[in-house]
Design a protein around this motif. Structure first.
Motif, PDB file in Angstrom:
ATOM      1  N   ASP A  53       0.820  -1.218   0.000  1.00  0.00           N
ATOM      2  CA  ASP A  53       0.000   0.000   0.000  1.00  0.00           C
ATOM      3  C   ASP A  53       0.855   1.270   0.000  1.00  0.00           C
ATOM      4  O   ASP A  53       0.428   2.323   0.445  1.00  0.00           O
ATOM      5  CB  ASP A  53      -0.960   0.000   1.191  1.00  0.00           C
ATOM      6  N   PHE A  54       2.059   1.167  -0.490  1.00  0.00           N
ATOM      7  CA  PHE A  54       2.979   2.295  -0.542  1.00  0.00           C
ATOM      8  C   PHE A  54       2.575   3.238  -1.668  1.00  0.00           C
ATOM      9  O   PHE A  54       2.561   2.862  -2.839  1.00  0.00           O
ATOM     10  CB  PHE A  54       4.384   1.751  -0.804  1.00  0.00           C
ATOM     11  N   ASP A  55       2.258   4.473  -1.322  1.00  0.00           N
ATOM     12  CA  ASP A  55       1.986   5.484  -2.339  1.00  0.00           C
ATOM     13  C   ASP A  55       2.388   6.849  -1.787  1.00  0.00           C
ATOM     14  O   ASP A  55       2.844   6.953  -0.652  1.00  0.00           O
ATOM     15  CB  ASP A  55       0.515   5.474  -2.771  1.00  0.00           C
ATOM     16  N   GLY A  56       2.240   7.876  -2.598  1.00  0.00           N
ATOM     17  CA  GLY A  56       2.595   9.212  -2.150  1.00  0.00           C
ATOM     18  C   GLY A  56       4.070   9.504  -2.356  1.00  0.00           C
ATOM     19  O   GLY A  56       4.675   9.060  -3.323  1.00  0.00           O
ATOM     20  N   THR A  57       4.634  10.229  -1.389  1.00  0.00           N
ATOM     21  CA  THR A  57       6.028  10.654  -1.515  1.00  0.00           C
ATOM     22  C   THR A  57       6.833  10.213  -0.296  1.00  0.00           C
ATOM     23  O   THR A  57       6.282   9.839   0.742  1.00  0.00           O
ATOM     24  CB  THR A  57       6.121  12.194  -1.637  1.00  0.00           C
ATOM     25  N   TYR A  58       8.129  10.280  -0.436  1.00  0.00           N
ATOM     26  CA  TYR A  58       9.058  10.043   0.660  1.00  0.00           C
ATOM     27  C   TYR A  58      10.181  11.067   0.521  1.00  0.00           C
ATOM     28  O   TYR A  58      10.320  11.728  -0.518  1.00  0.00           O
ATOM     29  CB  TYR A  58       9.594   8.605   0.649  1.00  0.00           C
ATOM     30  N   SER A  59      10.977  11.206   1.551  1.00  0.00           N
ATOM     31  CA  SER A  59      12.094  12.139   1.476  1.00  0.00           C
ATOM     32  C   SER A  59      13.402  11.418   1.773  1.00  0.00           C
ATOM     33  O   SER A  59      13.437  10.428   2.506  1.00  0.00           O
ATOM     34  CB  SER A  59      11.905  13.313   2.437  1.00  0.00           C
ATOM     35  N   VAL A  60      14.455  11.937   1.167  1.00  0.00           N
ATOM     36  CA  VAL A  60      15.809  11.451   1.405  1.00  0.00           C
ATOM     37  C   VAL A  60      16.629  12.653   1.841  1.00  0.00           C
ATOM     38  O   VAL A  60      16.686  13.663   1.137  1.00  0.00           O
ATOM     39  CB  VAL A  60      16.418  10.822   0.133  1.00  0.00           C
ATOM     40  N   LYS A  61      17.229  12.532   3.018  1.00  0.00           N
ATOM     41  CA  LYS A  61      18.065  13.612   3.544  1.00  0.00           C
ATOM     42  C   LYS A  61      19.510  13.141   3.535  1.00  0.00           C
ATOM     43  O   LYS A  61      19.808  12.031   3.965  1.00  0.00           O
ATOM     44  CB  LYS A  61      17.635  13.987   4.953  1.00  0.00           C
ATOM     45  N   LEU A  62      20.376  14.008   3.034  1.00  0.00           N
ATOM     46  CA  LEU A  62      21.806  13.700   2.980  1.00  0.00           C
ATOM     47  C   LEU A  62      22.532  14.597   3.967  1.00  0.00           C
ATOM     48  O   LEU A  62      22.415  15.826   3.905  1.00  0.00           O
ATOM     49  CB  LEU A  62      22.355  13.913   1.569  1.00  0.00           C
ATOM     50  N   GLN A  72      15.724  15.535  -0.747  1.00  0.00           N
ATOM     51  CA  GLN A  72      14.970  15.232  -1.964  1.00  0.00           C
ATOM     52  C   GLN A  72      13.603  14.699  -1.546  1.00  0.00           C
ATOM     53  O   GLN A  72      13.512  13.896  -0.624  1.00  0.00           O
ATOM     54  CB  GLN A  72      15.664  14.146  -2.798  1.00  0.00           C
ATOM     55  N   VAL A  73      12.563  15.165  -2.204  1.00  0.00           N
ATOM     56  CA  VAL A  73      11.213  14.627  -1.994  1.00  0.00           C
ATOM     57  C   VAL A  73      10.802  13.978  -3.312  1.00  0.00           C
ATOM     58  O   VAL A  73      10.795  14.631  -4.356  1.00  0.00           O
ATOM     59  CB  VAL A  73      10.211  15.722  -1.582  1.00  0.00           C
ATOM     60  N   LEU A  74      10.494  12.675  -3.247  1.00  0.00           N
ATOM     61  CA  LEU A  74      10.247  11.889  -4.457  1.00  0.00           C
ATOM     62  C   LEU A  74       8.993  11.043  -4.317  1.00  0.00           C
ATOM     63  O   LEU A  74       8.592  10.696  -3.203  1.00  0.00           O
ATOM     64  CB  LEU A  74      11.439  10.959  -4.717  1.00  0.00           C
ATOM     65  N   LYS A  75       8.415  10.660  -5.439  1.00  0.00           N
ATOM     66  CA  LYS A  75       7.318   9.689  -5.431  1.00  0.00           C
ATOM     67  C   LYS A  75       7.916   8.335  -5.059  1.00  0.00           C
ATOM     68  O   LYS A  75       9.056   8.030  -5.406  1.00  0.00           O
ATOM     69  CB  LYS A  75       6.662   9.632  -6.808  1.00  0.00           C
ATOM     70  N   VAL A  76       7.123   7.502  -4.352  1.00  0.00           N
ATOM     71  CA  VAL A  76       7.656   6.244  -3.829  1.00  0.00           C
ATOM     72  C   VAL A  76       8.155   5.288  -4.907  1.00  0.00           C
ATOM     73  O   VAL A  76       8.988   4.438  -4.634  1.00  0.00           O
ATOM     74  CB  VAL A  76       6.651   5.524  -2.905  1.00  0.00           C
ATOM     75  N   LYS A  77       7.677   5.404  -6.117  1.00  0.00           N
ATOM     76  CA  LYS A  77       8.126   4.519  -7.204  1.00  0.00           C
ATOM     77  C   LYS A  77       9.447   4.983  -7.828  1.00  0.00           C
ATOM     78  O   LYS A  77      10.048   4.266  -8.620  1.00  0.00           O
ATOM     79  CB  LYS A  77       7.060   4.446  -8.312  1.00  0.00           C
ATOM     80  N   LYS A  78       9.893   6.181  -7.480  1.00  0.00           N
ATOM     81  CA  LYS A  78      11.098   6.750  -8.077  1.00  0.00           C
ATOM     82  C   LYS A  78      12.305   6.534  -7.159  1.00  0.00           C
ATOM     83  O   LYS A  78      12.211   6.689  -5.939  1.00  0.00           O
ATOM     84  CB  LYS A  78      10.888   8.245  -8.318  1.00  0.00           C
ATOM     85  N   LYS A  79      13.446   6.171  -7.742  1.00  0.00           N
ATOM     86  CA  LYS A  79      14.643   5.984  -6.944  1.00  0.00           C
ATOM     87  C   LYS A  79      15.317   7.335  -6.702  1.00  0.00           C
ATOM     88  O   LYS A  79      15.133   8.281  -7.460  1.00  0.00           O
ATOM     89  CB  LYS A  79      15.608   5.003  -7.604  1.00  0.00           C
TER      90      LYS A  79
END
Length: 180
Positions: A53-62, A72-79
């Motif tokens: 049920d993963f949808d929407g966005t996630y964030s990656v902090k460096l 970076q804020v990305l859609k869950v299907k995007k690497k």
């Protein structure tokens, strides 16, 4: 009295020589070494698809040396993809609302004798656990990185410390299954 004066003179000479040697040694320590911090790795990551049920966005902090340098804020299907410099300590933190964040520690130190002709590449594939499960885990296990990535001389590549990750996962599974 004459002997004391002679001893005092020798003591002063020795103190001056020792003081000069100490000052000279300290000056040698102050020489700066140029550290190569050119780009050395493309670090990518994606979700493994185990959470249906993963949808929407996630964030990656460096983070570089524990200081946030990019988000970076990305859609869950995007690497995600970040470029990392040599001889630096990074933390990559993957976050999504409603899930326990995951961090990866990356040490990009490589031997000076390695001549860089192309970027190293490292791909991180993961999932995230629901925040509802966090009550079952030790806080340290949640806060510590899930993987430690560093340069491996044998493979001339970046690899994660398998023993560290297996130990962390083993502890978390035991906590979940048997209550710690």
């Amino acid at each position: 009295m004459k002997t004391r004066l002679l001893n005092f003179k020798w003591l002063c000479v020795l103190a001056l020589v020792f003081g000069f040697a100490t000052m000279h040694a300290q000056n040698n320590k102050k020489k700066t070494t140029i550290v190569d911090t050119s780009e050395c790795m493309e670090f990518t990551g994606s979700f493994d698809g185990t959470v249906k049920d993963f949808d929407g966005t996630y964030s990656v902090k460096l983070y570089l040396d524990n200081k946030l340098i990019t988000t970076q804020v990305l859609k869950v299907k995007k690497k995600f993809a970040v470029l990392l410099n040599k001889n630096s300590l990074y933390t990559v933190k993957v976050e999504k609302d409603g899930y326990i964040p995951k961090t990866v520690s990356v040490n990009t130190t490589v031997p000076d004798k390695i001549e860089m002709t192309d970027l190293y590449r490292f791909h991180f594939e993961t999932n995230l656990l629901s925040n509802d499960l966090s009550v079952h885990f030790d806080d340290d296990d949640i806060d510590f990185p899930v993987a430690l990535v560093s340069y491996g001389k044998k493979c001339d590549c970046f690899e994660f410390n398998k023993q560290y990750t297996e130990s962390l996962i083993h502890r978390m599974v035991n906590d979940l299954m048997f209550g710690g």
